[in-house]
Scaffold this motif. Sequence first.
Motif, PDB file in Angstrom:
ATOM      1  N   ALA A  25      18.130 -19.612 -33.632  1.00 24.91           N
ATOM      2  CA  ALA A  25      18.055 -19.157 -32.247  1.00 24.91           C
ATOM      3  C   ALA A  25      18.504 -17.722 -31.925  1.00 24.91           C
ATOM      4  O   ALA A  25      19.471 -17.468 -32.787  1.00 24.91           O
ATOM      5  CB  ALA A  25      18.924 -20.047 -31.376  1.00 24.91           C
ATOM      6  N   SER A  26      17.754 -17.033 -31.290  1.00 22.13           N
ATOM      7  CA  SER A  26      18.218 -15.591 -31.042  1.00 22.13           C
ATOM      8  C   SER A  26      18.756 -15.645 -29.271  1.00 22.13           C
ATOM      9  O   SER A  26      18.096 -15.921 -28.590  1.00 22.13           O
ATOM     10  CB  SER A  26      17.001 -14.657 -30.962  1.00 22.13           C
ATOM     11  OG  SER A  26      16.679 -14.514 -32.480  1.00 22.13           O
ATOM     12  N   GLU A  35      21.985 -22.493 -21.891  1.00 21.54           N
ATOM     13  CA  GLU A  35      20.803 -23.702 -21.468  1.00 21.54           C
ATOM     14  C   GLU A  35      20.297 -24.116 -22.795  1.00 21.54           C
ATOM     15  O   GLU A  35      20.124 -25.057 -23.135  1.00 21.54           O
ATOM     16  CB  GLU A  35      20.083 -23.453 -20.514  1.00 21.54           C
ATOM     17  CG  GLU A  35      19.377 -24.796 -19.972  1.00 21.54           C
ATOM     18  CD  GLU A  35      18.636 -24.672 -18.910  1.00 21.54           C
ATOM     19  OE1 GLU A  35      17.849 -25.522 -18.256  1.00 21.54           O
ATOM     20  OE2 GLU A  35      18.799 -23.524 -18.041  1.00 21.54           O
ATOM     21  N   LEU A  36      19.790 -23.035 -23.581  1.00 19.76           N
ATOM     22  CA  LEU A  36      18.795 -23.157 -24.599  1.00 19.76           C
ATOM     23  C   LEU A  36      19.779 -23.491 -25.956  1.00 19.76           C
ATOM     24  O   LEU A  36      19.387 -24.465 -26.590  1.00 19.76           O
ATOM     25  CB  LEU A  36      17.993 -22.026 -25.075  1.00 19.76           C
ATOM     26  CG  LEU A  36      17.253 -21.856 -26.350  1.00 19.76           C
ATOM     27  CD1 LEU A  36      16.049 -23.039 -26.129  1.00 19.76           C
ATOM     28  CD2 LEU A  36      16.784 -20.473 -26.575  1.00 19.76           C
ATOM     29  N   ASP A  37      20.851 -22.954 -25.847  1.00 21.89           N
ATOM     30  CA  ASP A  37      21.823 -23.434 -27.047  1.00 21.89           C
ATOM     31  C   ASP A  37      22.110 -24.834 -26.892  1.00 21.89           C
ATOM     32  O   ASP A  37      22.170 -25.434 -28.052  1.00 21.89           O
ATOM     33  CB  ASP A  37      23.179 -22.530 -26.782  1.00 21.89           C
ATOM     34  CG  ASP A  37      23.819 -22.823 -28.126  1.00 21.89           C
ATOM     35  OD1 ASP A  37      23.372 -22.724 -29.367  1.00 21.89           O
ATOM     36  OD2 ASP A  37      25.124 -22.818 -27.799  1.00 21.89           O
ATOM     37  N   ALA A  38      22.397 -25.432 -25.639  1.00 21.86           N
ATOM     38  CA  ALA A  38      22.904 -26.620 -25.568  1.00 21.86           C
ATOM     39  C   ALA A  38      21.613 -27.802 -25.883  1.00 21.86           C
ATOM     40  O   ALA A  38      21.906 -28.960 -26.444  1.00 21.86           O
ATOM     41  CB  ALA A  38      23.173 -26.952 -24.194  1.00 21.86           C
ATOM     42  N   ALA A  53      20.440 -22.102 -37.279  1.00 25.41           N
ATOM     43  CA  ALA A  53      20.737 -20.858 -37.743  1.00 25.41           C
ATOM     44  C   ALA A  53      20.647 -19.710 -36.656  1.00 25.41           C
ATOM     45  O   ALA A  53      20.065 -20.143 -35.656  1.00 25.41           O
ATOM     46  CB  ALA A  53      19.829 -20.305 -39.013  1.00 25.41           C
ATOM     47  N   ALA A  54      21.334 -18.669 -36.970  1.00 23.56           N
ATOM     48  CA  ALA A  54      21.125 -17.561 -35.826  1.00 23.56           C
ATOM     49  C   ALA A  54      20.096 -16.550 -36.431  1.00 23.56           C
ATOM     50  O   ALA A  54      19.797 -16.203 -37.379  1.00 23.56           O
ATOM     51  CB  ALA A  54      22.686 -16.669 -35.909  1.00 23.56           C
ATOM     52  N   GLY A  55      19.308 -16.229 -35.266  1.00 28.21           N
ATOM     53  CA  GLY A  55      18.317 -15.210 -35.355  1.00 28.21           C
ATOM     54  C   GLY A  55      18.515 -13.811 -34.958  1.00 28.21           C
ATOM     55  O   GLY A  55      19.641 -13.615 -34.190  1.00 28.21           O
ATOM     56  N   ARG A  66      11.618 -23.585 -38.126  1.00 27.79           N
ATOM     57  CA  ARG A  66      10.928 -23.075 -39.224  1.00 27.79           C
ATOM     58  C   ARG A  66      11.131 -24.383 -40.524  1.00 27.79           C
ATOM     59  O   ARG A  66      12.204 -24.865 -40.435  1.00 27.79           O
ATOM     60  CB  ARG A  66      11.916 -21.576 -39.664  1.00 27.79           C
ATOM     61  CG  ARG A  66      11.381 -21.341 -41.031  1.00 27.79           C
ATOM     62  CD  ARG A  66      12.330 -20.072 -41.469  1.00 27.79           C
ATOM     63  NE  ARG A  66      12.271 -19.126 -40.610  1.00 27.79           N
ATOM     64  CZ  ARG A  66      13.049 -17.993 -40.414  1.00 27.79           C
ATOM     65  NH1 ARG A  66      14.114 -18.084 -40.976  1.00 27.79           N
ATOM     66  NH2 ARG A  66      12.712 -17.021 -39.602  1.00 27.79           N
ATOM     67  N   ARG A  67      10.178 -24.461 -41.122  1.00 26.60           N
ATOM     68  CA  ARG A  67      10.216 -25.301 -42.256  1.00 26.60           C
ATOM     69  C   ARG A  67      11.205 -24.559 -43.338  1.00 26.60           C
ATOM     70  O   ARG A  67      10.720 -23.568 -44.008  1.00 26.60           O
ATOM     71  CB  ARG A  67       8.949 -25.717 -43.015  1.00 26.60           C
ATOM     72  CG  ARG A  67       8.942 -26.629 -43.885  1.00 26.60           C
ATOM     73  CD  ARG A  67       7.412 -27.011 -44.278  1.00 26.60           C
ATOM     74  NE  ARG A  67       6.669 -27.746 -43.206  1.00 26.60           N
ATOM     75  CZ  ARG A  67       5.218 -27.917 -43.515  1.00 26.60           C
ATOM     76  NH1 ARG A  67       4.722 -27.455 -44.506  1.00 26.60           N
ATOM     77  NH2 ARG A  67       4.652 -28.343 -42.428  1.00 26.60           N
TER      78      ARG A  67
END
Length: 528
Positions: A25-26, A35-38, A53-55, A66-67
Amino acid sequence: MLDQDLKTQLAAYLEKLQQPIELVASLDDSDAARELDALLADIAALSPMISRAAGNDPRTPSFLIRRTGSDVQVGFAAIPLGHEFTSLVLALLQVGGHPVRIDAALAAQVRALPGDYAFETYMSLHCQSCPDTIQALNAMSVLNPRIKHVAIDGALFQAEVEAREILSVPTIYLNGQPFDAGRMSIEQIVARLDTGAAARAAAALHDVAPYDVLVVGGGPAGAAAAIYAARKGIRTGLLAERFGGQVLDTMAIENFPSVEYTEGPKLAASLEAHVRSYGVELVTSQRAKALQPAAAEGGMVGIELDSGATLRAKTVVLAPGARWRQTGVPGEAEYRNKGVTYCPHCDGPLFKGKRVAVIGGGNSGVEAAIDLAGIVEHVTLLEFDGRLRADEVLQRKLYSLPNASVHVNAQTTEFVGDGSKLQALRYTDRGTGASHQVEVAGVFVQIGLLPNSEWLQGAVQLSPRGEIVIDDRGHTDLHGVFAAGDATTEPYKQIVVAMGAGSTAALSAFDFLIRHSTPADAPAANAA
């Protein structure tokens, strides 16, 4: 973020994951990012196969699926709920190793595409046309890691949409340049990328043996015809450029008996699954070009395709359907997808806070105006007739809206723009003769349907409106050729009527085969 029922359903799907995946997630400090984080937290908590993971993608908020340990990934610059929730679920499963369910030859074709492709698709969460395109490109990026795709919510990235002057969805960019607009299947996308695909497909079709019944059209009428023909145990083919037809562009269906509510794409998917369950041979992404009548009684009817191939059959059921009728006034073609549009559900969110117009005072037009009024600053409805033709309950709702105005006796005369996008609409008051101009960013044309019958000119009898003339059993004036659905003289253009007409045409075709085949060729009279 997700309610408990949805979590339970999603957890069941995620049990099908075969390989670990990570949600990269970025995020920024916006409400949308929270909202996306939740949402991502809810998803990750449902399966031990999912990590986070953080992007560092400059487009925020966004995320990658991502695989783990590979280049296989799918991107969303969106909070993929609404119509795109299915796209999210499929992406999770497919990146996680669940098979992409398409024809093996088509999958091999995707894997063999040379070069690198970076696709961006601008979509709306309210668009029922967008998921097909999103899911097609996501599947391609799973099959071929050199293909990258990100689905972008136009409402979430309004500045980006305005900079690229995107006024309809889905709109696809490839490697930073416009690629196409509108719903696309994997077959259509691959055909654009693989320039030799059309020739190979045409060559393969030359070897197809004649059908007992060939249905032309994949809408409700065509699907019903194919099902009823196949149930008789006869060899049935269905030719369609895209399966589902006009139903794919229908948002809400509330008058289908026994089904209180459904949506067009869901109904189309169910129809296709039903057709396939009977072993009907589907020929998709091909356009019919001409009908070749049988040379003599007992001969074959031919359907010539744009690709150069010709399919042959003992009988044919024509169900080519219809498309949105256009006004034909100056500027409409020039500004199509640049402010002139035909799908309020798909493109309405792109005009949030702006002034728009709707042309058409029937149910479709009034419903469009009502829906748009909840999004835009102001909506103006223009109707050529002296009164609205929509149901009374819809008219009362429209007239109650403070940001809607209605003009009857209004003849649209011109779409006005600056060469790149629409700016205004001109109309003449048919009562006074006065000319008016309405400043708008978008116009939604809702004036009915036009039969897809141009390719049949001179081959079968058409009405003055271009409709295929049929009798009460679906017969056309050609030996062995039947027709059904919105492209015919059937007066009521409804899904349930089209299905009944398709069934009638197929049964008539079967009866024709029994009566006109030699004993050795005739289908079994006691077929199911």
